[in-house]
Motif scaffolding. Structure first.
Motif, mmCIF file in Angstrom:
data_model
loop_
_atom_site.group_PDB
_atom_site.id
_atom_site.type_symbol
_atom_site.label_atom_id
_atom_site.label_comp_id
_atom_site.label_asym_id
_atom_site.label_seq_id
_atom_site.Cartn_x
_atom_site.Cartn_y
_atom_site.Cartn_z
ATOM 1 N N GLY A 47 0.823 -1.200 0.000
ATOM 2 C CA GLY A 47 0.000 0.000 0.000
ATOM 3 C C GLY A 47 0.852 1.242 0.000
ATOM 4 O O GLY A 47 2.085 1.181 -0.033
ATOM 5 N N THR A 48 0.197 2.370 0.012
ATOM 6 C CA THR A 48 0.883 3.653 0.137
ATOM 7 C C THR A 48 0.227 4.408 1.279
ATOM 8 O O THR A 48 -0.986 4.365 1.460
ATOM 9 N N ILE A 49 1.050 5.062 2.063
ATOM 10 C CA ILE A 49 0.554 5.789 3.225
ATOM 11 C C ILE A 49 1.160 7.187 3.249
ATOM 12 O O ILE A 49 2.282 7.397 2.802
ATOM 13 N N ALA A 50 0.401 8.142 3.750
ATOM 14 C CA ALA A 50 0.865 9.517 3.837
ATOM 15 C C ALA A 50 1.250 9.880 5.272
ATOM 16 O O ALA A 50 1.709 10.982 5.531
ATOM 17 N N VAL A 73 10.324 3.814 6.869
ATOM 18 C CA VAL A 73 9.776 4.254 5.585
ATOM 19 C C VAL A 73 9.625 5.773 5.491
ATOM 20 O O VAL A 73 9.623 6.329 4.404
ATOM 21 N N PHE A 74 9.534 6.470 6.623
ATOM 22 C CA PHE A 74 9.397 7.924 6.610
ATOM 23 C C PHE A 74 10.739 8.648 6.736
ATOM 24 O O PHE A 74 10.774 9.875 6.843
ATOM 25 N N ALA A 75 11.857 7.933 6.716
ATOM 26 C CA ALA A 75 13.175 8.521 6.966
ATOM 27 C C ALA A 75 13.492 9.688 6.033
ATOM 28 O O ALA A 75 14.027 10.705 6.465
ATOM 29 N N GLU A 76 13.172 9.578 4.760
ATOM 30 C CA GLU A 76 13.530 10.612 3.790
ATOM 31 C C GLU A 76 12.363 11.516 3.405
ATOM 32 O O GLU A 76 12.539 12.434 2.617
ATOM 33 N N THR A 104 3.890 12.495 9.351
ATOM 34 C CA THR A 104 3.300 12.628 8.020
ATOM 35 C C THR A 104 4.409 12.923 7.011
ATOM 36 O O THR A 104 5.508 13.344 7.384
ATOM 37 N N THR A 105 4.105 12.703 5.735
ATOM 38 C CA THR A 105 5.089 12.925 4.679
ATOM 39 C C THR A 105 5.183 14.404 4.318
ATOM 40 O O THR A 105 4.247 15.171 4.538
ATOM 41 N N ASN A 106 6.337 14.781 3.742
ATOM 42 C CA ASN A 106 6.486 16.129 3.168
ATOM 43 C C ASN A 106 5.578 16.275 1.959
ATOM 44 O O ASN A 106 4.935 17.283 1.768
ATOM 45 N N SER A 107 5.585 15.255 1.119
ATOM 46 C CA SER A 107 4.782 15.281 -0.098
ATOM 47 C C SER A 107 4.482 13.855 -0.532
ATOM 48 O O SER A 107 5.309 12.955 -0.375
ATOM 49 N N GLY A 108 3.295 13.648 -1.055
ATOM 50 C CA GLY A 108 2.934 12.346 -1.580
ATOM 51 C C GLY A 108 2.825 11.287 -0.499
ATOM 52 O O GLY A 108 2.432 11.565 0.633
ATOM 53 N N THR A 109 3.200 10.076 -0.864
ATOM 54 C CA THR A 109 3.076 8.938 0.036
ATOM 55 C C THR A 109 4.363 8.133 0.041
ATOM 56 O O THR A 109 5.252 8.350 -0.774
ATOM 57 N N VAL A 110 4.454 7.209 0.973
ATOM 58 C CA VAL A 110 5.560 6.248 1.006
ATOM 59 C C VAL A 110 4.952 4.861 0.822
ATOM 60 O O VAL A 110 3.797 4.622 1.166
ATOM 61 N N ALA A 111 5.747 3.951 0.261
ATOM 62 C CA ALA A 111 5.257 2.602 -0.029
ATOM 63 C C ALA A 111 5.534 1.674 1.149
ATOM 64 O O ALA A 111 6.480 1.867 1.915
ATOM 65 N N THR A 112 4.687 0.683 1.276
ATOM 66 C CA THR A 112 4.888 -0.364 2.274
ATOM 67 C C THR A 112 5.000 -1.680 1.538
ATOM 68 O O THR A 112 4.591 -1.770 0.385
#
Length: 183
Positions: A47-50, A73-76, A104-112
């Motif tokens: 999935g993708t999460i914000a 997953v949120f490191a960058e 939360t992300t800076n922009s978009g989503t991160v993948a899991t």
């Protein structure tokens, strides 16, 4: 037979599309009384999460002393993290036994899937041997969830096993013998 096979593949594919992203903890983590153990919390499923709101609880007398949501997953891609440790919210849960974090992300989503967080748990001196539970929820008060389109598929639960003191001493003695043998 061909229709049955195609129907099964379609059912599995449809189920895969509907699956969400869950939380996972190691099944068992060994820790000696008087130590601090770091446990990894993972996001499992595709999935993708914000963002994430992560709630954690451990059994007494263990204490959550640290939480890092920027290790995985949120490191960058993050706007920073908010961590509540030793807070009075929620008031009906002893403060050292729970933690709440948000990122939360800076922009978009991160993948899991991937590493979501690292939680540090203190096992106080004198903790009786036994199994202690760690959960990715505070039952009856607050669960963990995702920001974005991901549905929470499962909440994680794990065991922190504190061996009796003699077992811990024997384990340490065995490790020192192995170290001497390889030296």
């Amino acid at each position: 037979m061909k229709k049955l096979l195609i129907g099964t593949v379609v059912l599995l594919a449809t189920t895969g599309w509907a699956m969400g992203v869950g939380f996972s903890l190691p099944a068992v983590t060994e820790a000696a009384a008087g130590s601090t153990v770091e446990i990894e919390v993972s996001a499992v499923g595709q999935g993708t999460i914000a963002g994430s709101n992560l709630s954690l609880q451990v059994d007494e007398p263990l204490e959550i002393v640290g939480l890092d949501l920027l290790a995985g997953v949120f490191a960058e891609n993050n706007t920073g993290q908010i961590i509540l440790l030793n807070s009075t919210h929620p008031v009906d849960i002893p403060a050292p036994q729970y933690a709440v974090g948000a990122v939360t992300t800076n922009s978009g989503t991160v993948a899991t899937p991937g590493l979501l967080a690292k939680v540090s748990v203190l096992i106080p001196v004198g903790t009786p041997d036994g199994d202690y539970t760690i959960l990715t929820q505070i039952p009856g008060v607050q669960g963990s969830d995702w920001a974005g389109s991901a549905v929470v598929d499962s909440l994680g639960a794990g065991i922190i096993r504190v061996p009796e003191p003699m077992t811990a001493i024997l384990l340490l003695a065995g490790l020192s013998l192995l170290r001497r043998r390889h030296a």
